[in-house]
Each structure stands twice: as structure tokens, then as C-alpha cells.
Design a protein around this motif. Structure first.
Motif, PDB file in Angstrom:
ATOM      1  N   GLY A  73       0.855  -1.342  -0.088  1.00  0.00           N
ATOM      2  CA  GLY A  73      -0.036   0.018   0.138  1.00  0.00           C
ATOM      3  C   GLY A  73       0.736   1.236   0.064  1.00  0.00           C
ATOM      4  N   HIS A  74       1.995   1.076   0.207  1.00  0.00           N
ATOM      5  CA  HIS A  74       3.105   2.360   0.160  1.00  0.00           C
ATOM      6  C   HIS A  74       2.871   2.965  -1.173  1.00  0.00           C
ATOM      7  CE1 HIS A  74       6.096   5.013   1.417  1.00  0.00           C
ATOM      8  NE2 HIS A  74       6.860   4.382   0.423  1.00  0.00           N
ATOM      9  N   ASN A  75       2.762   2.250  -2.398  1.00  0.00           N
ATOM     10  CA  ASN A  75       2.980   2.635  -3.567  1.00  0.00           C
ATOM     11  C   ASN A  75       1.743   2.429  -4.320  1.00  0.00           C
ATOM     12  OD1 ASN A  75       5.521   3.687  -3.550  1.00  0.00           O
ATOM     13  ND2 ASN A  75       6.349   1.618  -3.935  1.00  0.00           N
ATOM     14  N   GLU A  76       0.727   1.300  -3.880  1.00  0.00           N
ATOM     15  CA  GLU A  76      -0.431   0.903  -4.732  1.00  0.00           C
ATOM     16  C   GLU A  76      -1.723   0.802  -3.570  1.00  0.00           C
ATOM     17  OE1 GLU A  76       0.441  -2.673  -6.937  1.00  0.00           O
ATOM     18  OE2 GLU A  76       2.022  -1.967  -7.509  1.00  0.00           O
ATOM     19  N   PRO A  77      -2.739   0.689  -3.981  1.00  0.00           N
ATOM     20  CA  PRO A  77      -3.894   0.664  -3.256  1.00  0.00           C
ATOM     21  C   PRO A  77      -3.537  -0.554  -1.842  1.00  0.00           C
ATOM     22  CG  PRO A  77      -4.795   0.426  -5.352  1.00  0.00           C
ATOM     23  CD  PRO A  77      -3.188   0.471  -5.341  1.00  0.00           C
ATOM     24  N   GLY A  78      -4.129   0.042  -0.841  1.00  0.00           N
ATOM     25  CA  GLY A  78      -3.648  -0.950   0.537  1.00  0.00           C
ATOM     26  C   GLY A  78      -3.108   0.159   1.319  1.00  0.00           C
ATOM     27  N   GLY A  91      -1.682   0.776   5.624  1.00  0.00           N
ATOM     28  CA  GLY A  91      -1.987   0.465   7.054  1.00  0.00           C
ATOM     29  C   GLY A  91      -3.094   0.286   7.348  1.00  0.00           C
ATOM     30  N   PHE A  92      -4.271   0.862   6.945  1.00  0.00           N
ATOM     31  CA  PHE A  92      -5.548   0.652   7.562  1.00  0.00           C
ATOM     32  C   PHE A  92      -6.021  -0.506   7.009  1.00  0.00           C
ATOM     33  CE2 PHE A  92     -10.047   1.285   7.571  1.00  0.00           C
ATOM     34  CZ  PHE A  92     -10.253   1.668   8.828  1.00  0.00           C
ATOM     35  N   ILE A  93      -5.952  -0.809   5.901  1.00  0.00           N
ATOM     36  CA  ILE A  93      -6.489  -2.179   5.291  1.00  0.00           C
ATOM     37  C   ILE A  93      -5.780  -3.455   5.828  1.00  0.00           C
ATOM     38  CG2 ILE A  93      -5.218  -2.417   3.217  1.00  0.00           C
ATOM     39  CD1 ILE A  93      -9.103  -3.564   3.720  1.00  0.00           C
ATOM     40  N   GLY A  94      -4.530  -3.259   5.937  1.00  0.00           N
ATOM     41  CA  GLY A  94      -3.410  -4.219   6.584  1.00  0.00           C
ATOM     42  C   GLY A  94      -3.906  -4.648   8.064  1.00  0.00           C
ATOM     43  N   GLY A  95      -4.129  -3.586   8.866  1.00  0.00           N
ATOM     44  CA  GLY A  95      -4.704  -3.624  10.120  1.00  0.00           C
ATOM     45  C   GLY A  95      -5.843  -4.392  10.566  1.00  0.00           C
ATOM     46  N   LEU A  96      -6.752  -3.962   9.427  1.00  0.00           N
ATOM     47  CA  LEU A  96      -7.917  -4.722   9.502  1.00  0.00           C
ATOM     48  C   LEU A  96      -8.006  -6.111   9.202  1.00  0.00           C
ATOM     49  CD1 LEU A  96     -10.685  -2.161   7.669  1.00  0.00           C
ATOM     50  CD2 LEU A  96     -10.277  -2.672  10.234  1.00  0.00           C
ATOM     51  N   ILE A  97      -7.070  -6.579   8.342  1.00  0.00           N
ATOM     52  CA  ILE A  97      -6.953  -8.084   7.769  1.00  0.00           C
ATOM     53  C   ILE A  97      -6.403  -8.635   8.788  1.00  0.00           C
ATOM     54  CG2 ILE A  97      -5.776  -9.338   5.983  1.00  0.00           C
ATOM     55  CD1 ILE A  97      -6.201  -7.254   3.751  1.00  0.00           C
ATOM     56  N   GLY A  98      -5.119  -8.068   9.402  1.00  0.00           N
ATOM     57  CA  GLY A  98      -4.494  -8.636  10.565  1.00  0.00           C
ATOM     58  C   GLY A  98      -5.547  -9.017  11.842  1.00  0.00           C
ATOM     59  N   SER A  99      -6.165  -8.033  12.018  1.00  0.00           N
ATOM     60  CA  SER A  99      -7.208  -8.173  13.041  1.00  0.00           C
ATOM     61  C   SER A  99      -8.186  -9.356  12.928  1.00  0.00           C
ATOM     62  CB  SER A  99      -7.710  -6.789  13.790  1.00  0.00           C
ATOM     63  OG  SER A  99      -8.573  -6.397  12.621  1.00  0.00           O
ATOM     64  N   THR A 100      -8.682  -9.386  11.638  1.00  0.00           N
ATOM     65  CA  THR A 100      -9.513 -10.373  11.376  1.00  0.00           C
ATOM     66  C   THR A 100      -8.899 -11.929  11.638  1.00  0.00           C
ATOM     67  OG1 THR A 100     -10.234  -8.851   9.612  1.00  0.00           O
ATOM     68  CG2 THR A 100     -10.733 -11.577   9.372  1.00  0.00           C
ATOM     69  N   GLY A 101      -7.674 -12.194  11.270  1.00  0.00           N
ATOM     70  CA  GLY A 101      -7.007 -13.250  11.715  1.00  0.00           C
ATOM     71  C   GLY A 101      -7.067 -13.590  13.449  1.00  0.00           C
ATOM     72  N   PHE A 102      -6.814 -12.474  13.987  1.00  0.00           N
ATOM     73  CA  PHE A 102      -6.917 -13.041  15.494  1.00  0.00           C
ATOM     74  C   PHE A 102      -8.552 -12.823  15.875  1.00  0.00           C
ATOM     75  CE2 PHE A 102      -2.494 -11.937  15.922  1.00  0.00           C
ATOM     76  CZ  PHE A 102      -2.173 -12.571  17.011  1.00  0.00           C
ATOM     77  N   ILE A 103      -9.393 -12.131  15.243  1.00  0.00           N
ATOM     78  CA  ILE A 103     -10.765 -12.255  15.754  1.00  0.00           C
ATOM     79  C   ILE A 103     -11.314 -13.837  15.511  1.00  0.00           C
ATOM     80  CG2 ILE A 103     -13.190 -11.797  15.026  1.00  0.00           C
ATOM     81  CD1 ILE A 103     -11.859  -8.820  14.540  1.00  0.00           C
ATOM     82  N   LEU A 104     -10.890 -14.244  14.117  1.00  0.00           N
ATOM     83  CA  LEU A 104     -11.289 -15.576  13.658  1.00  0.00           C
ATOM     84  C   LEU A 104     -10.659 -16.747  14.749  1.00  0.00           C
ATOM     85  CD1 LEU A 104     -12.618 -17.486  11.516  1.00  0.00           C
ATOM     86  CD2 LEU A 104     -10.622 -17.410  10.567  1.00  0.00           C
TER      87      LEU A 104
END
Length: 139
Positions: A28-33, A35-48
Motif C-alpha cells: 500500500g505504500h505505492n499501490e492500493p492498500g 496500514g488501515f486495510i492491513g490492520g483490518l486484515i491482521g485483526s481479522t485473523g485474531f478475531i477468527l
């Protein structure tokens, strides 16, 4: 929940989600994505993982309280903004540093924008897990 299939599959899926969240953070530094979307995806792993194994096991696997993760991320994001002041630029102006630069090559570019994205990643990751763990413990 006592599903053996969900528990076994979650251990692998949570790891894959964390790796994919880091990919989204760096991509996401150079393309779509970012810190925000990465944090949501990472927290989804722990939520599951918390749904399949329980909140206490998820907190144990996390090893650090999610509130602490969010506060560290907030500090990192603030530091990324303050770095530009040392170069006589306005607050939050992007600065680039090149590691291992030589006369012929620039080297590996590291920017304050990436540092800010890492801070946002940690803030989102920690705050979402704080909310979800609190809600799941009440149920």
C-alpha cells in the motif's frame, strides 16, 4: 465453539491472514492498500482465532495487550510526523532515506510515509482487537 475442523483450520488461516496483512501494508505504500486495510486484515485473523478457540487463547497468542499495540502505533505515527520538523519542513512532510546507497545506486528507500503506515497498521490492529475482545468477553 467445539468444532475440531474450525479450530484446526483457524490456526493456519490466522497465520495466512497475518502474512497477507503485512503484504497489504508494504504494498500500500505505492499501490492500493496500506496500514488501515492491513490492520483490518491482521485483526481479522485474531478475531477468527478468538471465535474458534476463545478470547483467552487469542489474548495469550497475541502476547501483548491490544491497547498497548494501539498506543505504540500512535506513538510511531506521531514520530513519523515529527521527523520532518528536523529538516525544516512542515509537519508530516514525507522524508526519504536511502539505506546502503553508493555512488551508482540509490539503495533501499525508507520513507516517513512507510513509518506512518506502520503506525496506522498498529493503531487499527490494536483498537479493533480491543473492541472485539471486549464484546466477545461480554457474550
Amino acid at each position: 465453539m467445539n468444532s475440531v475442523i474450525l479450530t484446526a483450520g483457524t490456526r493456519y488461516l490466522a497465520g495466512l491472514l497475518l502474512i497477507f496483512s503485512l503484504y497489504m501494508l508494504l504494498r500500500g505504500h505505492n499501490e492500493p492498500g496500506g496500514g488501515f486495510i492491513g490492520g483490518l486484515i491482521g485483526s481479522t485473523g485474531f478475531i477468527l482465532f478468538a471465535i474458534a478457540c476463545g478470547t483467552e487463547d487469542a489474548r495469550t497468542a497475541l502476547r501483548v495487550p491490544p491497547q498497548t499495540i494501539a498506543m505504540i502505533g500512535l506513538g510511531i505515527a506521531l514520530i513519523a510526523g515529527l521527523i520532518s520538523i528536523f529538516f525544516a519542513d512542515p509537519f508530516f512532510t514525507g522524508q526519504w532515506f536511502f539505506l546502503g546507497s553508493t555512488e551508482t545506486e540509490k539503495g533501499l528507500p525508507i520513507s516517513t510515509v512507510l513509518i506512518f503506515d506502520i503506525g496506522v497498521y498498529l493503531v487499527v490492529f490494536g483498537s479493533v482487537l480491543t473492541l472485539v475482545f471486549a464484546m466477545e468477553e461480554e457474550i
